[in-house]
Scaffold this active site. Structure first.
Site, PDB file in Angstrom:
ATOM      1  N   TYR A 230       1.854   3.183   4.067  1.00  0.00           N
ATOM      2  CA  TYR A 230       2.348   4.327   4.904  1.00  0.00           C
ATOM      3  C   TYR A 230       1.160   5.259   5.130  1.00  0.00           C
ATOM      4  O   TYR A 230       0.220   5.340   4.246  1.00  0.00           O
ATOM      5  CB  TYR A 230       3.240   5.238   4.928  1.00  0.00           C
TER       6      TYR A 230
ATOM      7  N   LYS B 228      -2.378   4.165  -1.265  1.00  0.00           N
ATOM      8  CA  LYS B 228      -0.232   4.995  -0.477  1.00  0.00           C
ATOM      9  C   LYS B 228       0.826   3.744   0.058  1.00  0.00           C
ATOM     10  O   LYS B 228       0.886   3.184   1.043  1.00  0.00           O
ATOM     11  CB  LYS B 228      -1.042   5.543   0.947  1.00  0.00           C
TER      12      LYS B 228
ATOM     13  N   GLU C 223      -2.042  15.521  -9.778  1.00  0.00           N
ATOM     14  CA  GLU C 223      -2.175  16.105  -8.499  1.00  0.00           C
ATOM     15  C   GLU C 223      -0.164  16.096  -8.587  1.00  0.00           C
ATOM     16  O   GLU C 223       0.845  15.987  -9.651  1.00  0.00           O
ATOM     17  CB  GLU C 223      -1.662  14.784  -7.539  1.00  0.00           C
TER      18      GLU C 223
ATOM     19  N   LEU D  57      -4.130   9.932  -4.841  1.00  0.00           N
ATOM     20  CA  LEU D  57      -4.128   9.562  -4.049  1.00  0.00           C
ATOM     21  C   LEU D  57      -5.596  10.457  -3.267  1.00  0.00           C
ATOM     22  O   LEU D  57      -5.986  10.706  -3.743  1.00  0.00           O
ATOM     23  CB  LEU D  57      -3.184   9.991  -2.537  1.00  0.00           C
TER      24      LEU D  57
HETATM   25  N1  PDD Z   1       1.321  12.516   0.973  1.00  0.00           N
HETATM   26  N2  PDD Z   1      -1.229  12.291  -3.047  1.00  0.00           N
HETATM   27  C1  PDD Z   1       0.157  12.340  -2.881  1.00  0.00           C
HETATM   28  C2  PDD Z   1       0.436  11.090  -3.985  1.00  0.00           C
HETATM   29  C3  PDD Z   1       0.582  12.042  -1.568  1.00  0.00           C
HETATM   30  O1  PDD Z   1       1.507  11.515  -1.424  1.00  0.00           O
HETATM   31  C4  PDD Z   1       0.063  12.590  -0.394  1.00  0.00           C
HETATM   32  C5  PDD Z   1       0.696  12.524   0.755  1.00  0.00           C
HETATM   33  C6  PDD Z   1      -1.554  13.056  -0.833  1.00  0.00           C
HETATM   34  C7  PDD Z   1      -2.159  13.475   0.029  1.00  0.00           C
HETATM   35  O2  PDD Z   1      -3.078  13.200   1.034  1.00  0.00           O
HETATM   36  P1  PDD Z   1      -3.455  13.791   2.443  1.00  0.00           P
HETATM   37  O3  PDD Z   1      -3.798  14.390   2.634  1.00  0.00           O
HETATM   38  O4  PDD Z   1      -4.021  12.753   2.609  1.00  0.00           O
HETATM   39  O5  PDD Z   1      -2.147  14.064   3.175  1.00  0.00           O
HETATM   40  C8  PDD Z   1      -1.986  13.402  -2.162  1.00  0.00           C
HETATM   41  C9  PDD Z   1       1.916  12.604   2.667  1.00  0.00           C
HETATM   42  C10 PDD Z   1       1.827  13.842   3.378  1.00  0.00           C
HETATM   43  C11 PDD Z   1       3.843  11.719   2.357  1.00  0.00           C
HETATM   44  O6  PDD Z   1       3.908  11.248   1.995  1.00  0.00           O
HETATM   45  O7  PDD Z   1       4.967  12.730   3.119  1.00  0.00           O
END
Ligand code: PDD
Length: 283
Positions: free
Chosen positions: A33, A147, A179, A203
């Site tokens: 996703y 992801k 993270e 991620l």
């Molecule tokens: N989450 N680390 C994890 C485990 C994440 O699920 C996310 C993003 C990030 C940040 O990635 P980015 O900057 O590309 O959004 C880091 C999304 C927003 C979610 O699951 O809703």
């Protein structure tokens, strides 16, 4: 609420949109996703998210959905049809529909589902007050750079945080923070921004890449290395980044207040820069 959503080539009212019970996203979490944020009715970091989607698909030998080349148009159409000013577009690709089996089906057609969510990002209370986090053991699988929709452990971690009176959880593996449950984690010490380097352990955040670039452009020092919860508790500030939170300050870790116990200046400055630059680059 009855949004217009997108399922396999069609725009439908959300209560008429369906996916098969044999979809591998449903049966095996065989799906990836992305979340693209929307500000002023425009898309943020679109190219970065689509590039990461392509990588996630390729790492899992999953075919691209047939509308892959139309994703920008579909994002824009969902924003327009649902009059989204601020929020995001959620996109999920699954390997498709096949009788339940561990072996990947040979010629399943990938499923593509997309929908909009309205959410206040700029004026979110967390951005002003900062968030409290607790640390929990990182019990996710070893390919967190992909992801996938395997989000049960992150959900559990957020529930543990909620039960402890905190807002979110930072995940810890072998003594070091990987993270946040759905965001990347940073600490600030003596003006230096410290965050774990990229690997299969975390991620590769799209917001992270931009924030680190803006930080370097603003002559801030960035150190990509592991840090512990104890080091984080002794830091001057901490913050998280993600598409849905941008840069959000962390003010407490496992009950220990950071610095003055209020959002710090580095996180505040980076949030400002991020919003300003993202607005300029939004499409
Ligand atoms: N989450 N680390 C994890 C485990 C994440 O699920 C996310 C993003 C990030 C940040 O990635 P980015 O900057 O590309 O959004 C880091 C999304 C927003 C979610 O699951 O809703």
């Amino acid at each position: 609420m009855n949004r217009t959503v997108f399922v396999n080539g069609e725009y439908l009212p959300e209560d008429q949109a369906t996916v098969s019970i044999f979809d591998r996203g449903f049966l095996m979490a065989d799906a990836v996703y992305e979340v693209v944020s929307v500000l002023d009715g425009k898309l943020l970091e679109f190219a970065g998210h689509i590039k990461r989607l392509e990588r996630s698909l390729s790492e899992l030998d999953m075919a691209k959905p047939k509308d892959f080349d139309n994703l920008l148009e579909i994002h824009r159409e969902l924003v327009a049809r649902n009059s989204v000013q601020e929020g995001g577009i959620y996109l999920q690709v699954t390997r498709g529909v096949a009788d339940r089996d561990f072996i990947y089906p040979k010629d399943a057609e990938p499923t593509l589902v997309m929908f909009s969510q309205e959410r206040s990002i700029i004026g979110s209370p967390a951005a002003k007050a900062g968030v409290k986090v607790i640390s929990v053991e990182d019990q996710r699988w070893g390919r967190r750079d992909i992801k996938t929709v395997q989000l049960l452990y992150p959900s559990m971690a957020k529930m543990m945080a909620k039960a402890a009176g905190a807002d979110d959880a930072w995940l810890v593996e072998d003594g070091f923070v990987t993270e946040g449950s759905s965001n990347n984690a940073y600490i600030v010490k003596d003006g230096k921004i410290i965050t774990r380097s990229l690997s299969h352990d975390i991620l590769h955040g799209i917001t992270r890449a931009s924030v680190l670039r803006y930080a370097a452009e603003a002559q801030m020092v960035v150190e990509e290395r592991n840090f512990t919860i104890a080091e984080a508790q002794a830091a001057d500030e901490a913050f998280i980044t993600s598409a849905s939170t941008f840069v959000t300050p962390v003010v407490e870790i496992d009950g220990t207040k950071l610095g003055a116990g209020a959002p710090g200046p580095v996180a505040g400055r980076l949030r400002e820069i991020y919003i300003e630059e993202s607005r300029k680059a939004a499409i």
